[in-house]
Design a protein around this motif. Structure first.
Motif, mmCIF file in Angstrom:
data_model
loop_
_atom_site.group_PDB
_atom_site.id
_atom_site.type_symbol
_atom_site.label_atom_id
_atom_site.label_comp_id
_atom_site.label_asym_id
_atom_site.label_seq_id
_atom_site.Cartn_x
_atom_site.Cartn_y
_atom_site.Cartn_z
ATOM 1 N N PHE A 166 -0.579 -0.192 -20.871
ATOM 2 C CA PHE A 166 -2.111 -0.142 -20.641
ATOM 3 C C PHE A 166 -2.737 1.110 -21.326
ATOM 4 O O PHE A 166 -2.253 2.271 -21.561
ATOM 5 C CB PHE A 166 -2.073 0.269 -19.184
ATOM 6 N N ASN A 167 -3.901 0.782 -21.647
ATOM 7 C CA ASN A 167 -4.939 1.678 -22.475
ATOM 8 C C ASN A 167 -5.520 2.420 -21.575
ATOM 9 O O ASN A 167 -6.403 2.333 -20.751
ATOM 10 C CB ASN A 167 -5.660 0.979 -23.335
ATOM 11 N N ARG A 168 -5.196 3.672 -21.670
ATOM 12 C CA ARG A 168 -5.761 4.807 -20.623
ATOM 13 C C ARG A 168 -7.215 4.716 -20.572
ATOM 14 O O ARG A 168 -8.052 4.740 -19.603
ATOM 15 C CB ARG A 168 -5.362 6.149 -20.666
ATOM 16 N N GLU A 169 -7.734 4.720 -21.734
ATOM 17 C CA GLU A 169 -9.223 5.018 -21.836
ATOM 18 C C GLU A 169 -9.906 3.871 -21.162
ATOM 19 O O GLU A 169 -11.086 4.035 -20.343
ATOM 20 C CB GLU A 169 -9.682 5.093 -23.289
ATOM 21 N N VAL A 170 -9.373 2.539 -21.590
ATOM 22 C CA VAL A 170 -10.017 1.347 -21.126
ATOM 23 C C VAL A 170 -9.776 1.084 -19.489
ATOM 24 O O VAL A 170 -10.684 0.841 -18.875
ATOM 25 C CB VAL A 170 -9.304 0.210 -21.823
ATOM 26 N N CYS A 171 -8.785 1.300 -19.190
ATOM 27 C CA CYS A 171 -8.271 1.438 -17.713
ATOM 28 C C CYS A 171 -8.968 2.506 -16.890
ATOM 29 O O CYS A 171 -9.245 2.197 -15.795
ATOM 30 C CB CYS A 171 -6.742 1.246 -17.672
ATOM 31 N N ALA A 172 -9.168 3.519 -17.189
ATOM 32 C CA ALA A 172 -10.075 4.356 -16.585
ATOM 33 C C ALA A 172 -11.330 3.999 -16.424
ATOM 34 O O ALA A 172 -11.857 3.964 -15.390
ATOM 35 C CB ALA A 172 -9.898 5.669 -17.486
ATOM 36 N N SER A 173 -12.077 3.661 -17.305
ATOM 37 C CA SER A 173 -13.422 2.860 -17.143
ATOM 38 C C SER A 173 -13.486 1.736 -16.374
ATOM 39 O O SER A 173 -14.427 1.614 -15.863
ATOM 40 C CB SER A 173 -13.885 2.252 -18.645
ATOM 41 N N ALA A 174 -12.518 1.160 -16.487
ATOM 42 C CA ALA A 174 -12.249 -0.110 -15.455
ATOM 43 C C ALA A 174 -11.989 0.239 -14.154
ATOM 44 O O ALA A 174 -11.996 -0.650 -13.055
ATOM 45 C CB ALA A 174 -11.367 -1.415 -15.953
ATOM 46 N N LEU A 279 -4.766 -4.274 -21.380
ATOM 47 C CA LEU A 279 -3.098 -4.378 -20.940
ATOM 48 C C LEU A 279 -2.236 -5.108 -21.742
ATOM 49 O O LEU A 279 -3.065 -5.792 -22.584
ATOM 50 C CB LEU A 279 -3.184 -4.590 -19.366
ATOM 51 N N MET A 280 -1.138 -5.099 -22.115
ATOM 52 C CA MET A 280 -0.071 -5.801 -22.693
ATOM 53 C C MET A 280 1.227 -5.928 -21.824
ATOM 54 O O MET A 280 1.721 -4.888 -21.731
ATOM 55 C CB MET A 280 0.031 -5.322 -24.174
ATOM 56 N N LEU A 281 1.624 -7.251 -21.891
ATOM 57 C CA LEU A 281 2.954 -7.198 -21.444
ATOM 58 C C LEU A 281 3.816 -7.512 -22.804
ATOM 59 O O LEU A 281 3.604 -8.595 -23.510
ATOM 60 C CB LEU A 281 3.094 -8.670 -20.547
ATOM 61 N N GLY A 282 4.680 -6.702 -22.951
ATOM 62 C CA GLY A 282 5.814 -6.804 -24.287
ATOM 63 C C GLY A 282 6.882 -6.092 -24.262
ATOM 64 O O GLY A 282 7.049 -5.055 -23.062
ATOM 65 N N GLY A 283 7.657 -5.988 -24.946
ATOM 66 C CA GLY A 283 8.960 -5.485 -25.169
ATOM 67 C C GLY A 283 9.030 -3.934 -25.167
ATOM 68 O O GLY A 283 7.917 -3.211 -25.910
ATOM 69 N N ASN A 284 9.812 -3.090 -24.736
ATOM 70 C CA ASN A 284 9.352 -1.686 -24.724
ATOM 71 C C ASN A 284 9.801 -1.243 -26.188
ATOM 72 O O ASN A 284 9.548 0.071 -26.654
ATOM 73 C CB ASN A 284 10.626 -0.971 -23.847
ATOM 74 N N ALA A 293 -0.206 4.919 -34.337
ATOM 75 C CA ALA A 293 -1.564 4.663 -34.363
ATOM 76 C C ALA A 293 -2.441 5.672 -33.637
ATOM 77 O O ALA A 293 -3.467 5.768 -33.470
ATOM 78 C CB ALA A 293 -1.916 3.292 -33.962
ATOM 79 N N GLY A 294 -1.537 6.504 -32.904
ATOM 80 C CA GLY A 294 -2.337 7.537 -32.018
ATOM 81 C C GLY A 294 -3.039 7.245 -30.701
ATOM 82 O O GLY A 294 -4.093 7.700 -30.390
ATOM 83 N N MET A 295 -2.693 6.031 -30.055
ATOM 84 C CA MET A 295 -3.050 5.467 -29.187
ATOM 85 C C MET A 295 -2.783 6.388 -27.819
ATOM 86 O O MET A 295 -1.767 6.993 -27.566
ATOM 87 C CB MET A 295 -2.461 3.977 -28.860
ATOM 88 N N ASP A 296 -3.744 6.489 -26.756
ATOM 89 C CA ASP A 296 -3.631 6.927 -25.503
ATOM 90 C C ASP A 296 -3.297 6.176 -24.603
ATOM 91 O O ASP A 296 -3.952 5.202 -24.230
ATOM 92 C CB ASP A 296 -4.729 7.577 -25.064
ATOM 93 N N PHE A 297 -1.657 5.703 -24.519
ATOM 94 C CA PHE A 297 -1.493 4.715 -23.623
ATOM 95 C C PHE A 297 -0.367 4.902 -22.746
ATOM 96 O O PHE A 297 0.165 5.946 -22.887
ATOM 97 C CB PHE A 297 -0.879 3.487 -24.555
ATOM 98 N N GLY A 298 -0.222 4.398 -21.544
ATOM 99 C CA GLY A 298 0.933 4.499 -20.795
ATOM 100 C C GLY A 298 1.716 3.215 -20.632
ATOM 101 O O GLY A 298 1.457 1.996 -20.853
ATOM 102 N N MET A 299 2.777 3.516 -19.742
ATOM 103 C CA MET A 299 3.719 2.190 -19.635
ATOM 104 C C MET A 299 4.098 2.183 -18.289
ATOM 105 O O MET A 299 4.208 3.336 -17.531
ATOM 106 C CB MET A 299 4.890 2.409 -20.460
ATOM 107 N N ARG A 300 4.712 1.063 -17.629
ATOM 108 C CA ARG A 300 5.358 1.004 -16.268
ATOM 109 C C ARG A 300 6.074 -0.343 -16.312
ATOM 110 O O ARG A 300 6.096 -1.146 -17.356
ATOM 111 C CB ARG A 300 4.437 0.981 -15.202
ATOM 112 N N PRO A 301 6.957 -0.500 -15.388
ATOM 113 C CA PRO A 301 7.650 -1.723 -15.600
ATOM 114 C C PRO A 301 6.920 -3.098 -15.335
ATOM 115 O O PRO A 301 5.806 -2.970 -15.131
ATOM 116 C CB PRO A 301 8.430 -1.451 -13.947
ATOM 117 N N PHE A 302 7.309 -3.978 -15.801
ATOM 118 C CA PHE A 302 6.577 -5.542 -15.685
ATOM 119 C C PHE A 302 6.013 -5.598 -14.114
ATOM 120 O O PHE A 302 6.793 -4.909 -13.139
ATOM 121 C CB PHE A 302 7.744 -6.727 -15.920
ATOM 122 N N PRO A 303 4.763 -6.216 -14.034
ATOM 123 C CA PRO A 303 4.193 -5.988 -12.844
ATOM 124 C C PRO A 303 4.944 -6.889 -11.606
ATOM 125 O O PRO A 303 5.308 -8.097 -11.993
ATOM 126 C CB PRO A 303 2.971 -6.872 -13.024
ATOM 127 N N GLY A 304 4.927 -6.442 -10.473
ATOM 128 C CA GLY A 304 5.597 -7.212 -9.484
ATOM 129 C C GLY A 304 4.591 -8.194 -8.951
ATOM 130 O O GLY A 304 3.990 -7.891 -7.772
#
Length: 436
Positions: A166-174, A279-284, A293-304
């Protein structure tokens, strides 16, 4: 689908910061935690085959440089082949010839189909224990997968699986981040779709990107969350109602405009990076791309979405070829090498894979890795592909599923049509004699 990026030149000597990190860890005692006797392998020649190119390949080279420095008595000769079918064809031919390699890497999901007990010899568990590796030091669900008919045939290096970025900046705004800056938990498909819609309102394009041309990983993750099983022995047995529920959900994400209807392996991370989705669903294994790329992003397990947060995945593991003529010294050197790699797998974790070796995965050094430590728990629940000679990473079942399920996203097929086509293809594979 591959689990690495673009190919790199053949392996060569190269020292980088992770090699230096390995030395630091060894000095601190972490890299040798739990190790037993050091191998007596003076003059041994060790031929190793692997399928790691791209970012994974670069890390493997650095680990091998550190291994050489630590084992000057071993004539170490690694060889890298192209990921997927090119590698596995070479592996099968080499193992059948009996002289190609002393130890090789494969996906654990391919262990049965690639000749455990015929082309692949058992791992001497007592010898592995000498170097501190056993059921108490490896993630239990992965260790169990290494056994065939009660006998150990593989030594697992890692777990890699589909996770959430997840993109922290985008998700914070959302407004979809919690107080700690993590992605908020959702319960059920409707809450998850609402979250995607909120993120889409910020990006103006999509809420999430995922590899729709490789739908097997998405399907299997969600199908397993519903408790769905798939038996591929004698016939194809699965829960059609659960499968259709999953396929309809994937269709809905695309038809509601929450994700692109067509997105391939290179395009999916690129679109997450350029901000068309939050957001993106993809391989770790995509972590290095976004970090570079210097992105500010976070990660968590596949959504339940339909239950527990289960995600499809696999494990890179080491195996020993069948030997026509016993060679105890070569086997000892190979097992010692595998144990060394597990104990130095913090370097490997830098690329996103979760170490299978518990003293590393539970270490303070791994805790400090961001965002790797945030999805560490997912490895304990990784959903391996169903057992069959044609199942697993880069195997025919995945290829057939990817081809069929892509039609659900782009509207070329209804969920019912896609499921029927998948089952027909799976039945043809069931009826095909195993080549090994």
């Amino acid at each position: 689908m591959r689990t690495d990026s673009t190919p790199t030149p053949p392996e060569r000597s190269r020292v980088g910061r992770r090699t230096l990190l390995a030395g630091t860890l060894a000095a601190a005692g972490l890299a040798t935690a739990g190790c037993g006797a050091r191998p007596t392998a003076a003059g041994a020649r060790l031929r190793q085959w692997n399928l790691f190119t791209g970012g994974d390949g670069a890390r493997m080279v650095e680990m091998h440089d550190a291994y050489r420095a630590d084992h000057p008595e071993v004539d170490f000769r690694p060889t890298t082949y192209l990921w997927g079918n090119p590698y596995y064809t070479k592996f099968t031919m080499g193992a059948a010839g009996g002289r190609a390699f002393d130890i090789a890497t494969l996906h654990l999901s391919r262990l049965r189909g690639l000749g455990a007990g015929t082309l692949i010899d058992p791992v001497p568990a007592h010898l592995l224990a000498e170097f501190g590796i056993g059921p108490d030091t490896v993630l239990p669900n992965v260790w169990d997968k290494c056994a065939v008919d009660g006998e150990l045939y593989a030594i697992p290096l890692d777990t890699h699986l589909v996770v959430t970025y997840f993109n922290r900046e985008v998700c914070a705004s959302a407004g979809v981040l919690d107080a700690d800056g993590g992605l908020v938990e959702t319960s059920g498909p409707e809450e998850f779709l609402d979250l995607l819609a909120a993120v889409r309102d910020v990006t103006g394009r999509y809420g999430i990107v995922m590899e729709t041309t490789a739908g097997w990983r998405l399907f299997w993750s969600l199908y397993r969350q519903l408790g769905g099983d798939l038996t591929l022995e004698g016939d194809v047995v699965m829960d059609d109602d659960k499968a259709l529920r999953v396929l309809d959900f994937l269709r809905r994400i695309a038809s509601d405009g929450l994700t692109p209807k067509a997105s391939d392996a290179p395009g999916t991370p690129a679109n997450f990076q350029n901000g068309i989705a939050g957001l993106m669903l993809g391989g770790n294994w995509e972590i290095p791309t976004f970090q570079a790329a210097g992105m500010d992003f976070g990660m968590r397990p596949f959504p339940g979405i339909f239950g527990d947060a289960l995600g499809q995945g696999d494990s890179h593991a080491f195996v020993l070829p069948h030997r026509r003529d016993p060679d105890d010294r070569a086997v000892r050197a190979a097992v010692a090498y595998a144990a060394w790699m597990l104990k130095h797998s913090l370097i490997w974790a830098g690329g996103g894979h979760t170490p299978a070796y518990l003293p590393v995965a539970r270490s303070a050094e791994y805790d400090a890795l961001e965002p790797q430590a945030d999805y560490r728990s997912a490895a304990e629940h990784v959903q391996f592909d169903p057992d069959a000679w044609f199942s697993g990473s880069a195997a025919p079942l995945q290829n057939e599923a990817d081809s069929v399920f892509s039609g659900v996203f782009d509207g070329a097929a209804t969920p019912e049509q896609a499921l029927a086509r998948f089952q027909r293809a799976a039945r043809q594979l069931v009826d095909t004699p195993a080549p090994v």
